[in-house]
Design a protein around this motif. Sequence first.
Motif, PDB file in Angstrom:
ATOM      1  N   VAL A   1      13.159  29.588   0.972  1.00  0.00           N
ATOM      2  CA  VAL A   1      12.339  30.737   1.369  1.00  0.00           C
ATOM      3  C   VAL A   1      13.197  31.786   2.065  1.00  0.00           C
ATOM      4  N   SER A   2      12.984  33.041   1.717  1.00  0.00           N
ATOM      5  CA  SER A   2      13.621  34.124   2.468  1.00  0.00           C
ATOM      6  C   SER A   2      12.742  34.438   3.675  1.00  0.00           C
ATOM      7  N   ASP A   3      13.173  33.950   4.832  1.00  0.00           N
ATOM      8  CA  ASP A   3      12.445  34.160   6.089  1.00  0.00           C
ATOM      9  C   ASP A   3      12.870  35.517   6.633  1.00  0.00           C
ATOM     10  N   THR A   4      12.301  36.554   6.042  1.00  0.00           N
ATOM     11  CA  THR A   4      12.821  37.913   6.194  1.00  0.00           C
ATOM     12  C   THR A   4      12.841  38.383   7.639  1.00  0.00           C
ATOM     13  N   GLY A   5      11.755  38.175   8.364  1.00  0.00           N
ATOM     14  CA  GLY A   5      11.683  38.645   9.748  1.00  0.00           C
ATOM     15  C   GLY A   5      12.663  37.967  10.672  1.00  0.00           C
ATOM     16  N   ASN A   6      13.078  36.770  10.323  1.00  0.00           N
ATOM     17  CA  ASN A   6      14.064  36.033  11.119  1.00  0.00           C
ATOM     18  C   ASN A   6      15.479  36.181  10.559  1.00  0.00           C
ATOM     19  N   ASN A   7      15.642  36.986   9.506  1.00  0.00           N
ATOM     20  CA  ASN A   7      16.955  37.250   8.899  1.00  0.00           C
ATOM     21  C   ASN A   7      17.701  35.954   8.556  1.00  0.00           C
ATOM     22  N   ARG A   8      16.978  35.058   7.877  1.00  0.00           N
ATOM     23  CA  ARG A   8      17.592  33.785   7.520  1.00  0.00           C
ATOM     24  C   ARG A   8      16.969  33.242   6.238  1.00  0.00           C
TER      25      ARG A   8
ATOM     26  N   GLY B   1       7.353  19.783   2.388  1.00  0.00           N
ATOM     27  CA  GLY B   1       7.340  20.668   3.544  1.00  0.00           C
ATOM     28  C   GLY B   1       8.302  20.298   4.647  1.00  0.00           C
ATOM     29  N   THR B   2       8.965  19.162   4.532  1.00  0.00           N
ATOM     30  CA  THR B   2       9.904  18.730   5.563  1.00  0.00           C
ATOM     31  C   THR B   2      11.090  19.690   5.656  1.00  0.00           C
ATOM     32  N   PHE B   3      11.395  20.118   6.865  1.00  0.00           N
ATOM     33  CA  PHE B   3      12.502  21.047   7.075  1.00  0.00           C
ATOM     34  C   PHE B   3      13.832  20.371   6.789  1.00  0.00           C
ATOM     35  N   VAL B   4      14.714  21.078   6.055  1.00  0.00           N
ATOM     36  CA  VAL B   4      16.041  20.563   5.734  1.00  0.00           C
ATOM     37  C   VAL B   4      17.105  21.334   6.508  1.00  0.00           C
ATOM     38  N   GLN B   5      17.110  22.646   6.338  1.00  0.00           N
ATOM     39  CA  GLN B   5      18.130  23.455   6.989  1.00  0.00           C
ATOM     40  C   GLN B   5      17.753  24.920   6.922  1.00  0.00           C
ATOM     41  N   SER B   6      18.440  25.726   7.731  1.00  0.00           N
ATOM     42  CA  SER B   6      18.340  27.180   7.634  1.00  0.00           C
ATOM     43  C   SER B   6      19.743  27.737   7.831  1.00  0.00           C
ATOM     44  N   PHE B   7      19.985  28.917   7.281  1.00  0.00           N
ATOM     45  CA  PHE B   7      21.279  29.552   7.478  1.00  0.00           C
ATOM     46  C   PHE B   7      21.099  31.060   7.474  1.00  0.00           C
ATOM     47  N   GLY B   8      22.031  31.733   8.149  1.00  0.00           N
ATOM     48  CA  GLY B   8      21.989  33.184   8.247  1.00  0.00           C
ATOM     49  C   GLY B   8      21.388  33.652   9.558  1.00  0.00           C
ATOM     50  N   ASN B   9      21.861  34.773  10.039  1.00  0.00           N
ATOM     51  CA  ASN B   9      21.265  35.501  11.158  1.00  0.00           C
ATOM     52  C   ASN B   9      21.675  36.945  11.020  1.00  0.00           C
ATOM     53  N   GLN B  10      21.066  37.822  11.817  1.00  0.00           N
ATOM     54  CA  GLN B  10      21.254  39.245  11.583  1.00  0.00           C
ATOM     55  C   GLN B  10      22.693  39.687  11.805  1.00  0.00           C
ATOM     56  N   GLY B  11      23.179  40.463  10.850  1.00  0.00           N
ATOM     57  CA  GLY B  11      24.517  41.006  10.932  1.00  0.00           C
ATOM     58  C   GLY B  11      24.937  41.571   9.595  1.00  0.00           C
ATOM     59  N   SER B  12      26.140  42.128   9.528  1.00  0.00           N
ATOM     60  CA  SER B  12      26.618  42.751   8.296  1.00  0.00           C
ATOM     61  C   SER B  12      27.889  42.119   7.753  1.00  0.00           C
TER      62      SER B  12
ATOM     63  N   PHE C   1      25.568  31.809  -1.712  1.00  0.00           N
ATOM     64  CA  PHE C   1      25.824  30.735  -0.765  1.00  0.00           C
ATOM     65  C   PHE C   1      25.870  29.392  -1.498  1.00  0.00           C
ATOM     66  N   SER C   2      26.595  28.447  -0.936  1.00  0.00           N
ATOM     67  CA  SER C   2      26.614  27.095  -1.477  1.00  0.00           C
ATOM     68  C   SER C   2      25.268  26.432  -1.197  1.00  0.00           C
ATOM     69  N   PRO C   3      24.987  25.278  -1.816  1.00  0.00           N
ATOM     70  CA  PRO C   3      23.730  24.580  -1.515  1.00  0.00           C
ATOM     71  C   PRO C   3      23.579  24.231  -0.040  1.00  0.00           C
ATOM     72  N   GLU C   4      24.712  24.098   0.663  1.00  0.00           N
ATOM     73  CA  GLU C   4      24.660  23.782   2.091  1.00  0.00           C
ATOM     74  C   GLU C   4      24.534  25.025   2.963  1.00  0.00           C
ATOM     75  N   GLY C   5      24.547  26.214   2.351  1.00  0.00           N
ATOM     76  CA  GLY C   5      24.382  27.445   3.109  1.00  0.00           C
ATOM     77  C   GLY C   5      25.673  28.110   3.514  1.00  0.00           C
ATOM     78  N   SER C   6      26.812  27.673   2.969  1.00  0.00           N
ATOM     79  CA  SER C   6      28.097  28.304   3.287  1.00  0.00           C
ATOM     80  C   SER C   6      28.301  29.533   2.399  1.00  0.00           C
ATOM     81  N   TYR C   7      28.788  30.601   2.987  1.00  0.00           N
ATOM     82  CA  TYR C   7      29.030  31.824   2.236  1.00  0.00           C
ATOM     83  C   TYR C   7      30.122  31.601   1.200  1.00  0.00           C
ATOM     84  N   ILE C   8      29.885  32.085  -0.032  1.00  0.00           N
ATOM     85  CA  ILE C   8      30.875  31.974  -1.109  1.00  0.00           C
ATOM     86  C   ILE C   8      31.390  33.345  -1.529  1.00  0.00           C
ATOM     87  N   ALA C   9      30.479  34.274  -1.851  1.00  0.00           N
ATOM     88  CA  ALA C   9      30.900  35.568  -2.388  1.00  0.00           C
ATOM     89  C   ALA C   9      29.750  36.559  -2.285  1.00  0.00           C
TER      90      ALA C   9
END
Length: 429
Positions: A292-299, A307-318, A350-358
């Motif tokens: 899910v793109s949790d737009t308001g939380n920038n993640r 519905g079980t939470f697995v992970q989240s990645f990202g926060n506001q920035g450029s 991003f990778s499946p684990e949420g790491s930035y790739i390109a």
Amino acid sequence: MASENIAEQIKDNFFSCTICYQPYNRPKALPCLHTFCEVCLSDYIHSRFEGSHVFPCPMCRQDINLPASGVAGFIDNYMVEKLSGTISSAHFQGHADAHSSVHASTERTRLLQDHKSQDLSEVKKYARLFQRFGSFGMEAHQFVHISGLSKSIYSDEIVIADCSLNKISVFSLNGQFRTSFICDCSIRDVEVTPEGTILTTVSRAGSALLREYSIDGRLVASHGSFYKYENPFGIVITRTGVCIVTSLQKNCVHVLTNKKKHSITFGSRGCGPNHFNSPYYVTTNMRDDIIVSDTGNNRIKVHRSDGTFVQSFGNQGSSDGKLFYPMGVCTDKNCNIYVADANNYRVQMFSPEGSYIASPVIKTYEYGIDVKPVHVAFIHDDILIVALRGTRFSEIHAYLWDCNKFKPKEDNSCLNCLPCCSSTAYDDI
């Protein structure tokens, strides 16, 4: 040059399978006269209609009776096979303009051949734009405010929702306009079902959460009458037919059964692991994890199908890996995640684990005032579709982007998906 273009058009329109978009391999003709590769047709039937003796043609949707001997029992289209070989034996080579409407499979084949003699560093770093279609306006083939984007699995159709005009438009993969129709309610995102109908999230449509339309705009059904006060937005259908819808009203995610009946709802407003703030778009990976793109939380948030939470990645920035108002999301066959990072005017991978790739697509503001990516979709293994909109600007862009270059180096026994290990090594970019 004219003869070369004509030959290319003949090859694209008559000698390419509309399932794999490649030249026919053992072409089989159906009673409706549409032709497909034997293997493609077999995969199509077994993946969606296993055990049934009747299936709809991928092109015209006419019911077809499966021969007792299976797909092999359909008539071989010897004429197509012979003519295809004749066309392919001639050496035609052209250079397509980035704005022209060319068949995607032909263009990407030519581009990949060109890459063999070029420095691949730039190709690996950025996606290559090779096609764009649509424009801003009120005509049948134009858009004002693109909000939904979906690709039919078994045909060459791209479906686009315009939430300003409440219009759904259908284009071929090569950008040719086919049809459009106006809905008498507010629409948001859109998804094409395995049966070839169109599901769109709606509001001000009675108490319905979804409406289902035929490809020609006939209302087939309304779903989700149990959600009376909702503002649904994103939609995706899993491989098992489960329908997932995001809600801006309640900041949650609804999971519906393959019969479009309520299954579970999870999430509420907030910034914790089990919360959302304006969850706009949703997609799934090969394990049917919900992304899910949790737009308001920038993640970006990832949940299991229950519905079980697995992970989240990202926060506001450029900077790389940061997000600013993420919108549309999609995945490729390796479960890499693509995000329309709207207010950073780019698409990030991003990778499946949420790491930035390109960042395959960058600086979309160069197309016009406040032009940003709002939705993304991946087709085959090398076509990234991006919906862009801005001030008096609405277009669909197709980019060449080979996801196989970013396949994890480890074995993929766990479907290349979410984390069974702490990190995953990727090929150099």
